[in-house]
Enzyme design. Structure first.
Site, PDB file in Angstrom:
ATOM      1  N   LYS A  13      43.875  50.844  39.621  1.00 51.73           N
ATOM      2  CA  LYS A  13      45.271  50.920  39.187  1.00 51.73           C
ATOM      3  C   LYS A  13      45.466  51.982  38.115  1.00 51.73           C
ATOM      4  O   LYS A  13      46.424  52.755  38.158  1.00 51.73           O
ATOM      5  CB  LYS A  13      45.746  49.567  38.640  1.00 51.73           C
ATOM      6  CG  LYS A  13      45.764  48.421  39.628  1.00 51.73           C
ATOM      7  CD  LYS A  13      46.486  47.214  39.054  1.00 51.73           C
ATOM      8  CE  LYS A  13      45.893  46.728  37.745  1.00 51.73           C
ATOM      9  NZ  LYS A  13      44.491  46.277  37.864  1.00 51.73           N
ATOM     10  N   ARG A  88      51.700  40.012  35.561  1.00 49.27           N
ATOM     11  CA  ARG A  88      50.537  39.308  36.101  1.00 49.27           C
ATOM     12  C   ARG A  88      50.903  37.928  36.650  1.00 49.27           C
ATOM     13  O   ARG A  88      50.091  37.294  37.318  1.00 49.27           O
ATOM     14  CB  ARG A  88      49.462  39.140  35.020  1.00 49.27           C
ATOM     15  CG  ARG A  88      48.824  40.446  34.568  1.00 49.27           C
ATOM     16  CD  ARG A  88      47.746  40.178  33.539  1.00 49.27           C
ATOM     17  NE  ARG A  88      47.167  41.393  33.000  1.00 49.27           N
ATOM     18  CZ  ARG A  88      46.157  42.055  33.534  1.00 49.27           C
ATOM     19  NH1 ARG A  88      45.606  41.590  34.648  1.00 49.27           N
ATOM     20  NH2 ARG A  88      45.681  43.148  32.977  1.00 49.27           N
ATOM     21  N   ARG A 127      29.879  50.896  36.871  1.00 51.29           N
ATOM     22  CA  ARG A 127      30.740  51.515  35.861  1.00 51.29           C
ATOM     23  C   ARG A 127      29.970  51.783  34.569  1.00 51.29           C
ATOM     24  O   ARG A 127      29.208  50.951  34.089  1.00 51.29           O
ATOM     25  CB  ARG A 127      31.940  50.612  35.564  1.00 51.29           C
ATOM     26  CG  ARG A 127      32.898  51.196  34.539  1.00 51.29           C
ATOM     27  CD  ARG A 127      34.232  50.514  34.552  1.00 51.29           C
ATOM     28  NE  ARG A 127      34.176  49.102  34.178  1.00 51.29           N
ATOM     29  CZ  ARG A 127      35.252  48.310  34.153  1.00 51.29           C
ATOM     30  NH1 ARG A 127      36.434  48.789  34.512  1.00 51.29           N
ATOM     31  NH2 ARG A 127      35.135  47.031  33.802  1.00 51.29           N
ATOM     32  N   ARG A 156      29.497  47.748  30.178  1.00 47.77           N
ATOM     33  CA  ARG A 156      30.227  46.697  29.490  1.00 47.77           C
ATOM     34  C   ARG A 156      29.572  45.337  29.738  1.00 47.77           C
ATOM     35  O   ARG A 156      29.030  45.092  30.807  1.00 47.77           O
ATOM     36  CB  ARG A 156      31.681  46.658  29.981  1.00 47.77           C
ATOM     37  CG  ARG A 156      32.517  47.777  29.428  1.00 47.77           C
ATOM     38  CD  ARG A 156      33.906  47.851  30.001  1.00 47.77           C
ATOM     39  NE  ARG A 156      34.504  46.565  30.362  1.00 47.77           N
ATOM     40  CZ  ARG A 156      35.782  46.431  30.721  1.00 47.77           C
ATOM     41  NH1 ARG A 156      36.570  47.483  30.761  1.00 47.77           N
ATOM     42  NH2 ARG A 156      36.254  45.246  31.054  1.00 47.77           N
ATOM     43  N   ARG A 167      36.241  36.728  37.917  1.00 50.95           N
ATOM     44  CA  ARG A 167      37.503  37.435  37.664  1.00 50.95           C
ATOM     45  C   ARG A 167      38.226  37.722  38.978  1.00 50.95           C
ATOM     46  O   ARG A 167      39.457  37.666  39.051  1.00 50.95           O
ATOM     47  CB  ARG A 167      37.221  38.741  36.911  1.00 50.95           C
ATOM     48  CG  ARG A 167      36.763  38.524  35.478  1.00 50.95           C
ATOM     49  CD  ARG A 167      36.103  39.763  34.912  1.00 50.95           C
ATOM     50  NE  ARG A 167      37.022  40.873  34.761  1.00 50.95           N
ATOM     51  CZ  ARG A 167      36.622  42.126  34.539  1.00 50.95           C
ATOM     52  NH1 ARG A 167      35.329  42.404  34.464  1.00 50.95           N
ATOM     53  NH2 ARG A 167      37.499  43.094  34.383  1.00 50.95           N
TER      54      ARG A 167
END
Length: 212
Positions: A13, A88, A127, A156, A167
């Site tokens: 996004k 959301r 990532r 992360r 998630r």
């Protein structure tokens, strides 16, 4: 033009929002960026309300709506917005409709990134984030350090398979009503299927433009 981007974390996004913003001359509004800006300014009137972010707590719909409305009051957002990370929930979507209606505007388009779990895992497990400039890269790019500033690239803490899957499920459960809300409305609803780990941002952008 006012465009809402839907999609789970790692769906692209942010990347696509910035590309689309430049292409159509719109402003890219990220709730994450808005919260960070407010937390960096203790004199901001909303600073006390967003302190829960520092404590790792969830922010209520009411507070998120206040933050977004505060941004929409700024002149820079009058020419059109790409909403990234907002709304959301259906409650937030209804609040956004009210905000825009009071300005004689509406959500013109919703772009929903339907990303498979395989692609999401590939993106987030690979990532790498620069510890200095916060630039985001992927291990496939082969960088040992940040190509922008030379900073250390790190993984992360929440980019692990168990957390990512949790998630992903949470997003699917919470977003289903929001998807239905927009599908039943008068906004143009565009679904972008991302099911190939080798698809580049340019590939996704072409798919979006073709559907628009």
């Amino acid at each position: 033009m006012y465009i809402v981007l839907l999609g789970p974390p790692g769906s692209g996004k942010g990347t696509q929002g910035q590309i689309l913003a430049k292409r159509f001359g719109l402003n890219h509004l990220s709730t994450g960026d808005l919260f960070r800006a407010i937390l960096g300014d203790e004199d901001h009137p909303l600073y006390p309300k967003v302190q829960v972010v520092k404590e790792g707590k969830l922010v209520s719909d009411d507070v998120v709506n206040l933050v977004v409305e505060d941004a929409l009051n700024k002149e820079e957002y009058e020419s059109g917005v790409i909403f990234d990370g907002y709304p959301r929930t259906v409650a937030q979507a209804e609040a956004l409709d009210d905000m825009l209606s009071s300005r004689d505007r509406k959500v013109d388009m919703v772009i929903d990134f339907d990303v498979t779990e395989e692609v999401l895992l590939d993106r987030l497990l690979g990532r790498r984030v620069c510890s200095s400039c916060k630039g985001v890269f992927h291990k496939k790019q082969g960088y040992d350090k940040c190509p922008k500033c030379g900073g250390k690239l790190i993984t992360r803490d929440d980019d692990n398979e168990e957390t990512i899957k949790e998630r992903f499920e949470e997003y699917k459960n919470k977003t289903a009503p929001l998807q239905q809300y927009y599908k039943s409305g008068d906004s143009k609803y565009i679904c972008i299927m991302v099911d190939d780990v080798d698809k580049t941002p340019d590939d996704i952008q072409k798919q979006i433009i073709d559907k628009i």
